[in-house]
Scaffold this motif. Sequence first.
Motif, PDB file in Angstrom:
ATOM      1  N   SER A 148     -71.640 -19.174  40.491  1.00  0.00           N
ATOM      2  CA  SER A 148     -70.799 -20.024  39.999  1.00  0.00           C
ATOM      3  C   SER A 148     -71.566 -21.395  39.487  1.00  0.00           C
ATOM      4  O   SER A 148     -72.964 -21.584  39.929  1.00  0.00           O
ATOM      5  CB  SER A 148     -69.886 -20.300  41.134  1.00  0.00           C
ATOM      6  OG  SER A 148     -70.630 -21.138  42.083  1.00  0.00           O
ATOM      7  N   ASP A 149     -71.135 -22.142  38.708  1.00  0.00           N
ATOM      8  CA  ASP A 149     -71.643 -23.294  38.134  1.00  0.00           C
ATOM      9  C   ASP A 149     -72.090 -24.337  39.405  1.00  0.00           C
ATOM     10  O   ASP A 149     -72.929 -24.945  39.505  1.00  0.00           O
ATOM     11  CB  ASP A 149     -70.908 -23.936  37.301  1.00  0.00           C
ATOM     12  CG  ASP A 149     -70.702 -23.372  35.907  1.00  0.00           C
ATOM     13  OD1 ASP A 149     -71.707 -22.645  35.644  1.00  0.00           O
ATOM     14  OD2 ASP A 149     -69.703 -23.415  35.030  1.00  0.00           O
ATOM     15  N   ASP A 150     -71.067 -24.527  40.347  1.00  0.00           N
ATOM     16  CA  ASP A 150     -71.409 -24.890  41.379  1.00  0.00           C
ATOM     17  C   ASP A 150     -72.665 -24.632  42.241  1.00  0.00           C
ATOM     18  O   ASP A 150     -73.481 -25.505  42.727  1.00  0.00           O
ATOM     19  CB  ASP A 150     -70.151 -25.007  42.609  1.00  0.00           C
ATOM     20  CG  ASP A 150     -69.218 -26.107  42.364  1.00  0.00           C
ATOM     21  OD1 ASP A 150     -69.463 -27.129  41.490  1.00  0.00           O
ATOM     22  OD2 ASP A 150     -68.050 -26.141  42.846  1.00  0.00           O
ATOM     23  N   ALA A 151     -72.807 -23.257  42.373  1.00  0.00           N
ATOM     24  CA  ALA A 151     -74.151 -22.849  43.071  1.00  0.00           C
ATOM     25  C   ALA A 151     -75.353 -23.176  42.310  1.00  0.00           C
ATOM     26  O   ALA A 151     -76.155 -23.722  42.920  1.00  0.00           O
ATOM     27  CB  ALA A 151     -73.871 -21.446  43.301  1.00  0.00           C
ATOM     28  N   LYS A 152     -75.069 -22.952  40.844  1.00  0.00           N
ATOM     29  CA  LYS A 152     -76.230 -23.589  40.289  1.00  0.00           C
ATOM     30  C   LYS A 152     -76.674 -25.016  40.379  1.00  0.00           C
ATOM     31  O   LYS A 152     -77.814 -25.414  40.397  1.00  0.00           O
ATOM     32  CB  LYS A 152     -76.088 -23.131  38.734  1.00  0.00           C
ATOM     33  CG  LYS A 152     -75.839 -21.707  38.497  1.00  0.00           C
ATOM     34  CD  LYS A 152     -75.680 -21.269  37.151  1.00  0.00           C
ATOM     35  CE  LYS A 152     -75.680 -19.951  36.666  1.00  0.00           C
ATOM     36  NZ  LYS A 152     -74.968 -19.831  35.203  1.00  0.00           N
ATOM     37  N   ARG A 153     -75.611 -25.730  40.474  1.00  0.00           N
ATOM     38  CA  ARG A 153     -75.816 -27.283  40.577  1.00  0.00           C
ATOM     39  C   ARG A 153     -76.421 -27.580  41.997  1.00  0.00           C
ATOM     40  O   ARG A 153     -77.488 -28.447  41.831  1.00  0.00           O
ATOM     41  CB  ARG A 153     -74.458 -28.018  40.389  1.00  0.00           C
ATOM     42  CG  ARG A 153     -74.437 -29.512  40.674  1.00  0.00           C
ATOM     43  CD  ARG A 153     -72.921 -30.250  40.665  1.00  0.00           C
ATOM     44  NE  ARG A 153     -72.254 -29.618  41.525  1.00  0.00           N
ATOM     45  CZ  ARG A 153     -72.196 -29.900  42.791  1.00  0.00           C
ATOM     46  NH1 ARG A 153     -73.020 -31.025  43.230  1.00  0.00           N
ATOM     47  NH2 ARG A 153     -71.238 -29.413  43.906  1.00  0.00           N
TER      48      ARG A 153
END
Length: 390
Positions: free
Chosen positions: A269-274
């Motif tokens: 997910s984008d959240d995990a990348k962020r």
Amino acid sequence: MNAITTPRRGFSPTEFETRVERARQIMHRHKFDALLVSSPPNVRYFTGFDSQFWESPTRPWFVVVPLDGDPVAVIPEIGAPEMALTWMKDIRTWQAPNPEDDGISLLKSTIEGLPRKYGRVGTEMGREMALRMPVSDFLKLRDTLSLEIADGSPCIWEIRMVKTPAEIEHIHYICQIASDAYEALPASITVGESEREIVRKLRIDIARRGADSTPFMPAISGPGGVPQIVCGPHDRLVQEGDVLFIDTGSTFDGYFCDFDRNYAIGNISDDAKRVHDALWLATEAGIKAAVPGAKTDDVFRAMAKIIEEAGAIGNNVGRLGHGLGMQLTEPPSHRLGDGTVIVENMVLTIEPGMEYAPGKMIVHEENIAITKDGPRLLTKRAPREMPIIR
């Protein structure tokens, strides 16, 4: 397989003489006539003695480090031949096991025979220490000894928190071994393998590269993050969208590394990348803050600011790094209120972590040594973006 030169195993008599001389200076400040140690890391620190026989709890082993004179090993007779191969000259033994008197009378006479200045003996009674003897025997010794037995843990940790160059060389070596194995791991695993199988492969690779053991290797996976970082591996199969967390405490010649790596299973997910990127930046900040004269509180604050701005809702680890050496975790702790002043030749972990959603946590960790000019990275820095496993 690894370009770094393998350190010489063991340490010279001069190394141990230097350790004991520095210990005596610190013992003076703490007003101890002697230190009494019984746990494997402390015995090994002062003597160089190592044995797989520590796995047997039947016999106690003691080393007395006096303010004046040579250290004394008071040990079961079965260990005398190997202890004689170390730098130790004064080795006193008894036939063990002997539950009626398992070395206590011999230990008492050894301590009673020491020169006295303060009338106090320090032993492993405090935080992050353990007596490796029956409590009943310790109480008997305490109640019959003519000197006071006091908590020597702050003194022992002050001695051990600052490493010698040879100790740092050992830690650097095992950090490099584990770093190389982490970097090579994605090429050997695929989506659908179990956490347990992945850890088995990594353990084997670390051993092949020159590690002596890997007593600590938790691994856990979960969609976008993990709920905890100290248990596992389990039989769960890693799946698309997971973050795979693996931590390792591997050893070389008695010294640990302790750092983790995170892997993206396919697309995450984008959240995990962020969050991963925020933790990478927090790690940078923690490393830069770890300079001589700073406090562990300052290192904590440098990381915590970035973590909080990234939206942390919690961190069940309780601190953001710690000391490292002959044990997987040692004092000090990067937390508010610890207050330890960072000095040259400490070895520390920098370990920011955050829970960014319920049950979704990501953690970074690197190992550093403190030089007079600032921090020196002992691990190979984790990539800013998670390596992808497909």
